[in-house]
Design a protein around this motif. Structure first.
Motif, PDB file in Angstrom:
ATOM      1  N   GLN A  16       0.828  -1.208   0.000  1.00  0.00           N
ATOM      2  CA  GLN A  16       0.000   0.000   0.000  1.00  0.00           C
ATOM      3  C   GLN A  16       0.862   1.258   0.000  1.00  0.00           C
ATOM      4  O   GLN A  16       0.572   2.216  -0.719  1.00  0.00           O
ATOM      5  N   TYR A  17       1.938   1.254   0.801  1.00  0.00           N
ATOM      6  CA  TYR A  17       2.846   2.404   0.804  1.00  0.00           C
ATOM      7  C   TYR A  17       3.503   2.596  -0.562  1.00  0.00           C
ATOM      8  O   TYR A  17       3.659   3.724  -1.041  1.00  0.00           O
ATOM      9  N   ILE A  18       3.883   1.510  -1.193  1.00  0.00           N
ATOM     10  CA  ILE A  18       4.487   1.593  -2.523  1.00  0.00           C
ATOM     11  C   ILE A  18       3.508   2.201  -3.515  1.00  0.00           C
ATOM     12  O   ILE A  18       3.874   3.062  -4.332  1.00  0.00           O
ATOM     13  N   GLN A  19       2.241   1.781  -3.451  1.00  0.00           N
ATOM     14  CA  GLN A  19       1.228   2.332  -4.354  1.00  0.00           C
ATOM     15  C   GLN A  19       1.015   3.825  -4.112  1.00  0.00           C
ATOM     16  O   GLN A  19       0.853   4.599  -5.068  1.00  0.00           O
ATOM     17  N   ILE A  20       1.025   4.248  -2.844  1.00  0.00           N
ATOM     18  CA  ILE A  20       0.864   5.670  -2.525  1.00  0.00           C
ATOM     19  C   ILE A  20       2.018   6.476  -3.112  1.00  0.00           C
ATOM     20  O   ILE A  20       1.817   7.519  -3.749  1.00  0.00           O
ATOM     21  N   VAL A  21       3.237   5.990  -2.917  1.00  0.00           N
ATOM     22  CA  VAL A  21       4.419   6.700  -3.422  1.00  0.00           C
ATOM     23  C   VAL A  21       4.398   6.772  -4.952  1.00  0.00           C
ATOM     24  O   VAL A  21       4.658   7.829  -5.544  1.00  0.00           O
ATOM     25  N   LEU A  22       4.063   5.663  -5.613  1.00  0.00           N
ATOM     26  CA  LEU A  22       4.036   5.653  -7.076  1.00  0.00           C
ATOM     27  C   LEU A  22       2.942   6.572  -7.631  1.00  0.00           C
ATOM     28  O   LEU A  22       3.157   7.257  -8.640  1.00  0.00           O
ATOM     29  N   ALA A  23       1.787   6.596  -6.977  1.00  0.00           N
ATOM     30  CA  ALA A  23       0.720   7.494  -7.419  1.00  0.00           C
ATOM     31  C   ALA A  23       1.139   8.955  -7.244  1.00  0.00           C
ATOM     32  O   ALA A  23       0.900   9.788  -8.127  1.00  0.00           O
ATOM     33  N   ALA A  24       1.775   9.276  -6.127  1.00  0.00           N
ATOM     34  CA  ALA A  24       2.245  10.640  -5.890  1.00  0.00           C
ATOM     35  C   ALA A  24       3.310  11.038  -6.916  1.00  0.00           C
ATOM     36  O   ALA A  24       3.289  12.158  -7.445  1.00  0.00           O
ATOM     37  N   ALA A  37     -10.187  -0.964  -0.359  1.00  0.00           N
ATOM     38  CA  ALA A  37     -10.164  -0.672  -1.794  1.00  0.00           C
ATOM     39  C   ALA A  37      -9.694   0.745  -2.093  1.00  0.00           C
ATOM     40  O   ALA A  37      -9.445   1.079  -3.251  1.00  0.00           O
ATOM     41  N   TRP A  38      -9.556   1.597  -1.074  1.00  0.00           N
ATOM     42  CA  TRP A  38      -9.232   3.010  -1.297  1.00  0.00           C
ATOM     43  C   TRP A  38      -7.887   3.193  -2.019  1.00  0.00           C
ATOM     44  O   TRP A  38      -7.818   3.824  -3.073  1.00  0.00           O
ATOM     45  N   ILE A  39      -6.817   2.655  -1.460  1.00  0.00           N
ATOM     46  CA  ILE A  39      -5.476   2.889  -2.016  1.00  0.00           C
ATOM     47  C   ILE A  39      -5.306   2.240  -3.390  1.00  0.00           C
ATOM     48  O   ILE A  39      -4.810   2.900  -4.318  1.00  0.00           O
ATOM     49  N   PRO A  40      -5.701   0.976  -3.591  1.00  0.00           N
ATOM     50  CA  PRO A  40      -5.562   0.415  -4.945  1.00  0.00           C
ATOM     51  C   PRO A  40      -6.353   1.185  -6.002  1.00  0.00           C
ATOM     52  O   PRO A  40      -5.879   1.368  -7.123  1.00  0.00           O
ATOM     53  N   THR A  41      -7.539   1.665  -5.638  1.00  0.00           N
ATOM     54  CA  THR A  41      -8.338   2.431  -6.593  1.00  0.00           C
ATOM     55  C   THR A  41      -7.673   3.762  -6.916  1.00  0.00           C
ATOM     56  O   THR A  41      -7.604   4.171  -8.082  1.00  0.00           O
ATOM     57  N   MET A  42      -7.171   4.450  -5.886  1.00  0.00           N
ATOM     58  CA  MET A  42      -6.462   5.712  -6.121  1.00  0.00           C
ATOM     59  C   MET A  42      -5.236   5.477  -7.004  1.00  0.00           C
ATOM     60  O   MET A  42      -4.976   6.239  -7.934  1.00  0.00           O
ATOM     61  N   PHE A  43      -4.486   4.422  -6.711  1.00  0.00           N
ATOM     62  CA  PHE A  43      -3.292   4.112  -7.499  1.00  0.00           C
ATOM     63  C   PHE A  43      -3.660   3.860  -8.961  1.00  0.00           C
ATOM     64  O   PHE A  43      -3.035   4.398  -9.873  1.00  0.00           O
ATOM     65  N   PHE A  44      -4.677   3.047  -9.178  1.00  0.00           N
ATOM     66  CA  PHE A  44      -5.077   2.733 -10.545  1.00  0.00           C
ATOM     67  C   PHE A  44      -5.565   3.976 -11.276  1.00  0.00           C
ATOM     68  O   PHE A  44      -5.166   4.243 -12.411  1.00  0.00           O
ATOM     69  N   MET A  45      -6.424   4.746 -10.625  1.00  0.00           N
ATOM     70  CA  MET A  45      -7.005   5.910 -11.287  1.00  0.00           C
ATOM     71  C   MET A  45      -5.980   7.015 -11.525  1.00  0.00           C
ATOM     72  O   MET A  45      -6.135   7.796 -12.461  1.00  0.00           O
ATOM     73  N   ILE A  46      -4.939   7.090 -10.710  1.00  0.00           N
ATOM     74  CA  ILE A  46      -3.931   8.136 -10.909  1.00  0.00           C
ATOM     75  C   ILE A  46      -2.757   7.611 -11.733  1.00  0.00           C
ATOM     76  O   ILE A  46      -2.507   8.072 -12.849  1.00  0.00           O
ATOM     77  N   ALA A  47      -2.029   6.656 -11.174  1.00  0.00           N
ATOM     78  CA  ALA A  47      -0.776   6.223 -11.801  1.00  0.00           C
ATOM     79  C   ALA A  47      -1.008   5.545 -13.145  1.00  0.00           C
ATOM     80  O   ALA A  47      -0.350   5.876 -14.141  1.00  0.00           O
ATOM     81  N   VAL A  48      -1.919   4.591 -13.196  1.00  0.00           N
ATOM     82  CA  VAL A  48      -2.132   3.852 -14.445  1.00  0.00           C
ATOM     83  C   VAL A  48      -2.722   4.766 -15.517  1.00  0.00           C
ATOM     84  O   VAL A  48      -2.299   4.725 -16.679  1.00  0.00           O
ATOM     85  N   THR A  49      -3.651   5.641 -15.138  1.00  0.00           N
ATOM     86  CA  THR A  49      -4.233   6.558 -16.118  1.00  0.00           C
ATOM     87  C   THR A  49      -3.179   7.515 -16.666  1.00  0.00           C
ATOM     88  O   THR A  49      -3.160   7.794 -17.870  1.00  0.00           O
ATOM     89  N   ILE A  50      -2.294   8.000 -15.815  1.00  0.00           N
ATOM     90  CA  ILE A  50      -1.237   8.905 -16.289  1.00  0.00           C
ATOM     91  C   ILE A  50      -0.294   8.172 -17.231  1.00  0.00           C
ATOM     92  O   ILE A  50       0.085   8.699 -18.284  1.00  0.00           O
TER      93      ILE A  50
END
Length: 196
Positions: free
Chosen positions: A84-92, A140-153
């Motif tokens: 989860q921390y990795i996903q937060i950092v990658l999304a940021a 589901a909060w962090i994986p959804t944020m990661f997908f919607m931010i990082a993957v979309t970008i």
């Protein structure tokens, strides 16, 4: 996931992408005062808009399944909290790349338009994550944020390199719609049917 469920997800995502591209494309054309010479031009134009939406939806689906593979591997390699921390950092980092690094470091960004796109993506990601949590659970909060931010970008990098705001809007809008649809519908698609 079986073939029937995957086909349902595939076809409905195609419809979302085609509809999103058609709506955004027509809005962009109305604001750009496009001249159409008769009914044939109108039908060809609508066909092009729908075709682009279908292609964008397929691209979105490739990103979605790539994300699911990465998420599966990430949960297998790291502890749940670490992943989860990795996903937060990658999304940021993805947001920073879009909103600031491209403009100030790479000198290739669109400046204000990249900043606006980043803010819009962040707002949509928060809304989608909120809805996903309401439909499923808090995890589901962090994986959804990661997908919607990082993957979309990552998926929009190609169109961002063009540097035309209308092209970015035409591709990014159906892409975001497809990504949001897929992440929000996934738990329903995977839910086992009740046997009667």
């Amino acid at each position: 996931m079986n073939l029937k469920k995957w086909l349902f997800l595939f076809w409905t995502t195609l419809v979302v992408g085609a509809a999103g591209s058609l709506i955004v494309g027509l809005i962009l054309q109305l604001t750009d005062t496009v001249k159409l010479n008769g009914a044939a031009d109108l039908f060809v134009n609508v066909g092009i808009l729908l075709g682009v939406g279908v292609m964008v939806s397929v691209y979105s689906q490739m990103g979605f399944f790539a994300y699911m593979m990465i998420n599966y591997m990430g949960t297998g390699v790291f502890s749940r909290m670490t992943w989860q921390y990795i996903q937060i950092v990658l999304a940021a980092l993805a947001l920073l790349e879009l909103m600031f690094f491209r403009t100030f470091v790479g000198r290739e960004g669109g400046g204000d338009s990249d900043l606006i796109l980043g803010i819009i993506l962040l707002a949509i990601a928060v809304i989608v994550a909120y809805l996903k949590v309401k439909m499923t659970n808090r995890s589901a909060w962090i994986p959804t944020m990661f997908f919607m931010i990082a993957v979309t970008i990552v998926e929009t990098v190609g169109v961002l390199k063009i540097g035309v705001n209308q092209a970015t809007a035409w591709i990014a809008a159906p892409l975001v719609a497809c990504n949001a649809y897929q992440i929000l519908i996934l738990h329903r698609v995977l839910k086992p049917r009740a046997r009667s």
